[in-house]
Design an enzyme around this catalytic site. Structure first.
Site, PDB file in Angstrom:
ATOM      1  N   HIS A   1     -39.054 -16.359  30.707  1.00  0.00           N
ATOM      2  CA  HIS A   1     -40.467 -16.264  30.396  1.00  0.00           C
ATOM      3  C   HIS A   1     -40.935 -17.442  29.562  1.00  0.00           C
ATOM      4  O   HIS A   1     -40.222 -17.941  28.698  1.00  0.00           O
ATOM      5  CB  HIS A   1     -40.765 -14.955  29.671  1.00  0.00           C
ATOM      6  CG  HIS A   1     -40.722 -13.773  30.578  1.00  0.00           C
ATOM      7  ND1 HIS A   1     -39.749 -12.823  30.513  1.00  0.00           N
ATOM      8  CD2 HIS A   1     -41.530 -13.420  31.608  1.00  0.00           C
ATOM      9  CE1 HIS A   1     -39.963 -11.922  31.454  1.00  0.00           C
ATOM     10  NE2 HIS A   1     -41.019 -12.260  32.134  1.00  0.00           N
ATOM     11  N   CYS A   2     -42.145 -17.875  29.850  1.00  0.00           N
ATOM     12  CA  CYS A   2     -42.720 -19.063  29.209  1.00  0.00           C
ATOM     13  C   CYS A   2     -43.489 -18.683  27.951  1.00  0.00           C
ATOM     14  O   CYS A   2     -44.271 -17.725  27.952  1.00  0.00           O
ATOM     15  CB  CYS A   2     -43.643 -19.769  30.197  1.00  0.00           C
ATOM     16  SG  CYS A   2     -44.430 -21.251  29.525  1.00  0.00           S
TER      17      CYS A   2
ATOM     18  N   CYS B   1     -42.175 -25.282  33.091  1.00  0.00           N
ATOM     19  CA  CYS B   1     -41.598 -24.419  34.130  1.00  0.00           C
ATOM     20  C   CYS B   1     -41.615 -25.114  35.489  1.00  0.00           C
ATOM     21  O   CYS B   1     -40.693 -24.947  36.293  1.00  0.00           O
ATOM     22  CB  CYS B   1     -42.343 -23.103  34.193  1.00  0.00           C
ATOM     23  SG  CYS B   1     -42.184 -22.110  32.685  1.00  0.00           S
TER      24      CYS B   1
ATOM     25  N   HIS C   1     -37.860 -16.004  38.325  1.00  0.00           N
ATOM     26  CA  HIS C   1     -36.698 -15.569  37.550  1.00  0.00           C
ATOM     27  C   HIS C   1     -35.406 -15.771  38.333  1.00  0.00           C
ATOM     28  O   HIS C   1     -34.352 -16.056  37.759  1.00  0.00           O
ATOM     29  CB  HIS C   1     -36.833 -14.098  37.170  1.00  0.00           C
ATOM     30  CG  HIS C   1     -37.828 -13.836  36.081  1.00  0.00           C
ATOM     31  ND1 HIS C   1     -37.889 -14.587  34.926  1.00  0.00           N
ATOM     32  CD2 HIS C   1     -38.805 -12.892  35.970  1.00  0.00           C
ATOM     33  CE1 HIS C   1     -38.853 -14.115  34.150  1.00  0.00           C
ATOM     34  NE2 HIS C   1     -39.431 -13.099  34.757  1.00  0.00           N
TER      35      HIS C   1
ATOM     36  N   CYS D   1     -49.223 -19.539  31.739  1.00  0.00           N
ATOM     37  CA  CYS D   1     -48.338 -19.965  32.816  1.00  0.00           C
ATOM     38  C   CYS D   1     -47.971 -18.761  33.679  1.00  0.00           C
ATOM     39  O   CYS D   1     -47.941 -17.617  33.213  1.00  0.00           O
ATOM     40  CB  CYS D   1     -47.091 -20.591  32.185  1.00  0.00           C
ATOM     41  SG  CYS D   1     -45.729 -20.957  33.325  1.00  0.00           S
TER      42      CYS D   1
ATOM     43  N   HIS E   1     -43.851 -14.812  40.390  1.00  0.00           N
ATOM     44  CA  HIS E   1     -43.292 -14.705  39.034  1.00  0.00           C
ATOM     45  C   HIS E   1     -41.845 -14.209  39.091  1.00  0.00           C
ATOM     46  O   HIS E   1     -40.944 -14.800  38.485  1.00  0.00           O
ATOM     47  CB  HIS E   1     -44.145 -13.754  38.205  1.00  0.00           C
ATOM     48  CG  HIS E   1     -43.581 -13.434  36.855  1.00  0.00           C
ATOM     49  ND1 HIS E   1     -44.012 -14.057  35.701  1.00  0.00           N
ATOM     50  CD2 HIS E   1     -42.611 -12.562  36.462  1.00  0.00           C
ATOM     51  CE1 HIS E   1     -43.338 -13.581  34.665  1.00  0.00           C
ATOM     52  NE2 HIS E   1     -42.483 -12.664  35.101  1.00  0.00           N
ATOM     53  N   GLU E   2     -41.620 -13.142  39.833  1.00  0.00           N
ATOM     54  CA  GLU E   2     -40.274 -12.555  39.865  1.00  0.00           C
ATOM     55  C   GLU E   2     -39.286 -13.441  40.613  1.00  0.00           C
ATOM     56  O   GLU E   2     -38.118 -13.547  40.225  1.00  0.00           O
ATOM     57  CB  GLU E   2     -40.326 -11.158  40.481  1.00  0.00           C
ATOM     58  CG  GLU E   2     -41.246 -10.178  39.775  1.00  0.00           C
ATOM     59  CD  GLU E   2     -40.982 -10.060  38.284  1.00  0.00           C
ATOM     60  OE1 GLU E   2     -39.871 -10.371  37.832  1.00  0.00           O
ATOM     61  OE2 GLU E   2     -41.895  -9.660  37.552  1.00  0.00           O
TER      62      GLU E   2
END
Length: 361
Positions: A268-269, A296, A262, A274, A258-259
């Site tokens: 963010h979705c 994404c 970025h 997601c 996740h990070e």
């Protein structure tokens, strides 16, 4: 993930002027409205390119969006992140306008261990490397030699509530800015110790600077024992991971990918359940899907130019244990593995081949 006093929230992102993108706020009765199918398809489209080649690529993601592979966001609490961030959206076109094309010429993702990662911690790093290599398919993921907290000169404190040692995350960010590798898309530091960003905050799960492509994230509060066991007296360089459970590995893989997402400019979705959904608390984070939604995923595929089926197939191999050793605790990955089988089957049924090489921008 920023936490004010006893409340938790999603990792805060720092970009240039240290912009806080996510913070836990009081819910004021906002009702979450799910995005319509039409709005999802609009967010997926690329209006800047009209060639047949791009239309074919787009049709793949449209078919995925119309499939049953991806679910809507599940809202279960008034303090969920999405309830307070309904207008925070990033379409594929938005991403194309903001993505740093310089990063596309860089060759690897670097994971920087902070503190002692011997024993079980070394295993955790190896498994994270394998998973991230599959997730960011086609990019080398390198584990850098561990750096001691003493060498960084990081300020520490004892949290007044947990009585556990915490590292000041901003000191680690400053160190990473000075030592980041020129060939790296990003450098992500990881630690088993708790973090805090400044004295007025209780704790933070993670901190990042998108401008510099660096971040630091703690797995301390993702362990089952953090809130149950007495704090370790050996609080700094010698503190290590006692055991890597299936749940810790699952959570660590999800937060790491996740990070890093970025770092590829993906915000963010708000469209589907997601991997890039925001979260205000651990329960919401646990509900977050490990997979990227079509919107994404299209952003990441545009950045890395991978074949969708090959990427899904490699992630499936990880979930089934063929990319790691027999000691890897993979029980939490079983459901994801079944989902990946469906995704691969879906692409094969459509006879899609999505490796597109280096396309002109």
């Amino acid at each position: 993930m920023l936490v004010n006093m006893a409340r938790s929230s999603h990792p805060m992102l720092l970009d240039g002027s240290w912009l806080l993108l996510m913070m836990d706020t009081e819910c004021d009765g906002i009702v979450f409205r799910k995005r319509s199918k039409a709005s999802k398809l609009m967010a997926l489209r690329d209006t800047s390119k009209t060639s047949r080649h791009y239309r074919i690529i787009e049709s793949i993601f449209v078919s995925m969006c119309n499939s049953k592979l991806f679910n809507d966001i599940d809202v279960q609490d008034e303090n969920d992140w999405i309830v307070n961030h309904q207008s925070d959206e990033q379409t594929f076109n938005d991403w194309c306008k903001s993505y740093n094309v310089v990063k596309s010429n860089k060759s690897r993702i670097c994971i920087q261990p902070i503190g002692d990662f011997s024993g079980p911690g070394q295993k955790l790093l190896s498994w994270l490397q394998s998973y991230c290599s599959a997730y960011y398919f086609g990019i080398k993921v390198a584990i850098l030699p561990p750096i001691s907290i003493t060498k960084i000169g990081c300020k520490c404190r004892i949290n007044s509530e947990t009585r556990r040692c915490q590292l000041r995350a901003t000191d680690i960010i400053d160190h990473l800015k000075l030592t980041r590798k020129p060939h790296a898309i990003c450098t992500v530091a990881v630690t088993m110790l708790d973090l805090y960003p400044k004295e007025s905050w209780n704790f933070v799960f993670g901190l990042a600077s998108l401008t510099y492509g660096v971040g630091v994230f703690s797995f301390a509060r993702y362990t089952d024992t953090f809130y149950r066991t007495p704090p370790n007296k050996d609080t700094t360089d010698n503190y290590t991971c006692a055991e890597v459970t299936a749940k810790l590995l699952w959570r660590a893989c999800k937060v790491m990918t996740h990070e890093i997402g970025h770092m590829f400019g993906i915000k963010h979705c708000v469209y589907h359940n997601c991997a890039m959904n925001g979260s205000n608390h651990l329960a919401e984070s646990d509900r977050r899907a490990p997979s990227l939604c079509p919107i994404c995923l299209r952003k990441l595929q545009e950045a890395l130019k991978f074949d969708l089926a090959d990427r899904y197939g490699t992630l499936l191999k990880f979930c089934e244990g063929s990319l790691t050793d027999s000691q890897t605790p993979l029980s939490e990955f079983a459901e994801y593995g079944e989902w990946l089988k469906k995704a691969v089957s879906f692409l094969e049924s459509k006879q899609y081949k999505t490796q597109v090489g280096r396309r002109p921008r």
